[in-house]
Design a protein around this motif. Structure first.
Motif: not given
Length: 547
Positions: A261-263, A298-301, A456-457
């Motif tokens: 839901t956030i994505w 970048v933040f996912y990594i 949000l990302g």
């Protein structure tokens, strides 16, 4: 056999691991590109396959088609999870990427509804079903394949590229659309050029297959097969293995419900919000989403790597709490920067509608009452309104106030001509100070919007970056593909996939462009409770060490 022992017996080289990450990530980018191109081109798809005089209904039908694909993801998870646990990880996700590529290209070949009538939307829905089935097998296959090649101390870091690749698919869809818009005149793009991004999936399919055919089977599956430890019926065993029912419940609500839901709120709701009620130039919106989405990868990594130290639970819980605190303020800020005049007009000249029969059905082709038609047009124009008690008004009587002035809706009003009716209402609102021109805010505002979308990302990265490693660690190897895919795709398919439709319906029903965010807020709040209770705390543990 444990994952650590399997990795020791079949230790992949650094070169092999790089190829595994690259091929899995590239395939994930291409497959999600195929899925997201539908949402990126939602307005044009609606005009081609779901035409309606009710613009809100037209868009809701597009999102309904989007949701149908997601609705079939759990079935794909069951089918391909079974194959992945029985036959292997590699060949299963070769099948899923092939099916996705063929189904996506097919959308580009379908004649419009004006040409073949009702057959057009039916074929679109059938292809969306195929896409949903394929996607139900893709994520679990790619995530497990990378996780089963990764050393325990780098599992979060290596698998985070899969999560970043999902965003990459969204970014790639925008890049392709922008390139097509730049090369094709606007009228031609609206008429036929929008089909090209779908047809390009054929090329992406061949690239993905070429890369994935170079891969070997995962070390963990090889070891299980050699030891004769593969599951006989992975679907049944997923629900009978000790402790697995709790794990599945936590995965569904405490992990997937939060992240999905956030994505979709961050990327799809952000896209729809800027294009729709905020009226930003469509090309500018795509550039904004491209920059924000690309930067957020970048933040996912980083989160995946961080989780290798602090564990998988902490980033998810922190991300969920921050989402509850920041969701509404971030969107309010985006609205204030994107179209400050609209917000000011709503303050200076609020719209109040009163009447006994003032009901609006977003799914109706035509509203039964005149007041309902006014509400339909207000929603289509992206203008918020308040419903007041009817008081002395009875039957079909209604009243509309714009600021302190009462709007004149007499018998001469074009009640039965949708386009003329909407134009007349727009003219009334413009007289009261509302601005419906395409918005091109100054650069400082654009940078502010990008920064807020990046917030949000980051929230999405916190709740998603470590998930592939977490889910791989939560389930035993022999039923891992099925056990993680089924709850993941039920959550992503229904809680996330239906988000644009549900949020759009809430907005259309209330007249408040921010009201759809309550759906996300409630799902995340419930998921936070489940995650806090059910996710393992502390540093990551190996695959076979969970109770």
């Amino acid at each position: 056999m444990s994952d650590a022992a399997a990795l020791k017996a079949h230790q992949p080289s650094e070169k092999e691991i790089r190829l595994v990450i690259a091929a899995s990530s590239a395939g994930t980018i291409f497959e999600w590109y195929d899925f997201f191109i539908y949402g990126t081109l939602a307005a044009l798809i609606g005009a081609a396959f779901f035409p309606s005089d009710n613009e809100t209904l037209q868009l809701l039908l597009v999102w309904a088609g989007f949701a149908v694909g997601f609705g079939f993801r759990p079935l794909g998870a069951i089918l391909f999870g079974f194959l992945g646990d029985r036959l292997g990880r590699k060949y299963t996700f070769l099948v899923t990427v092939t099916l996705m590529g063929i189904a996506t290209a097919g959308v580009g070949f379908i004649p419009s509804a004006a040409t073949i009538g009702i057959a057009a939307p039916i074929i679109v829905i059938l292809l969306r079903i195929l896409q949903g089935l394929a996607l139900g097998g893709e994520y679990g296959g790619a995530a497990i394949y990378v996780a089963e090649h990764a050393p325990p101390e780098k599992r979060g870091f290596y698998t985070s590229f899969i999560q970043a690749s999902v965003v990459g698919g969204f970014v790639l869809s925008i890049v392709v659309v922008l390139a097509c818009r730049a090369l094709i005149p606007a009228e031609d793009f609206a008429e036929w050029g929008w089909r090209i991004p779908f047809l390009l999936s054929i090329i992406l399919l061949f690239i993905s297959l070429w890369m994935r055919l170079k891969l070997s089977e995962s070390p963990v599956f090889k070891a299980m097969k050699e030891a004769g430890e593969t599951a006989k019926n992975p679907f049944v065993e997923s629900f009978t293995y000790p402790g697995n029912k709790k794990r599945i419940f936590v995965t569904l609500f405490g992990v997937t419900g939060i992240l999905t839901t956030i994505w979709y709120t961050a990327f799809f709701s952000g896209l729809s919000f800027l294009r729709g009620p905020m009226r930003l130039d469509p090309g500018m919106v795509e550039i904004i989403m491209l920059v924000a989405g690309g930067a957020s990868m970048v933040f996912y990594i980083l989160v995946g790597k961080w989780s290798d130290t602090v564990g998988r639970k902490k980033p998810i819980v922190v991300g969920a709490i921050l989402s509850l605190l920041l969701l509404f303020p971030v969107f309010w800020g985006i609205g204030a920067l994107a179209n400050p005049g609209l917000q000011q007009s709503a303050v200076d000249s609020p719209i109040t509608v009163a009447g006994e029969s003032c009901q609006y059905d977003p799914f109706a082709e035509a509203q039964e009452t005149r007041c309902g038609r006014v509400l339909q047009d207000l929603t289509s124009l992206g203008v918020s309104y308040n419903i007041a008690p009817a008081k002395t008004l009875t039957g079909d009587q209604f009243a509309v106030s714009i600021g302190k002035e009462r709007a004149d809706f007499n018998e001469a009003y074009p009640w039965d001509d949708g386009a003329a009716r909407k134009a007349e209402l727009q003219s009334m609102l413009e007289t009261a100070g509302y601005d419906f021109s395409v918005q091109n805010p100054p650069m400082i505002n654009i940078l502010g919007i990008i920064a807020l979308l990046l917030v949000l990302g980051v929230l999405s990265a916190l709740t998603y970056g470590s998930v592939a490693a977490l889910l791989s660690e939560m389930f035993p190897p022999k039923i891992r593909y099925s056990s993680m895919s089924i709850p993941y795709h039920i959550g992503a398919g229904y809680l996330g996939g239906f988000l644009p439709l549900i949020a759009g319906y809430i907005i259309a029903s209330t007249g408040d462009p921010y009201s759809g965010l309550w759906y996300t807020w409630v799902v995340v709040a419930f998921g936070l409770v489940i995650a806090w209770w059910g996710l393992p705390s502390g540093p990551p543990t190996d695959f076979d060490e969970h109770a």
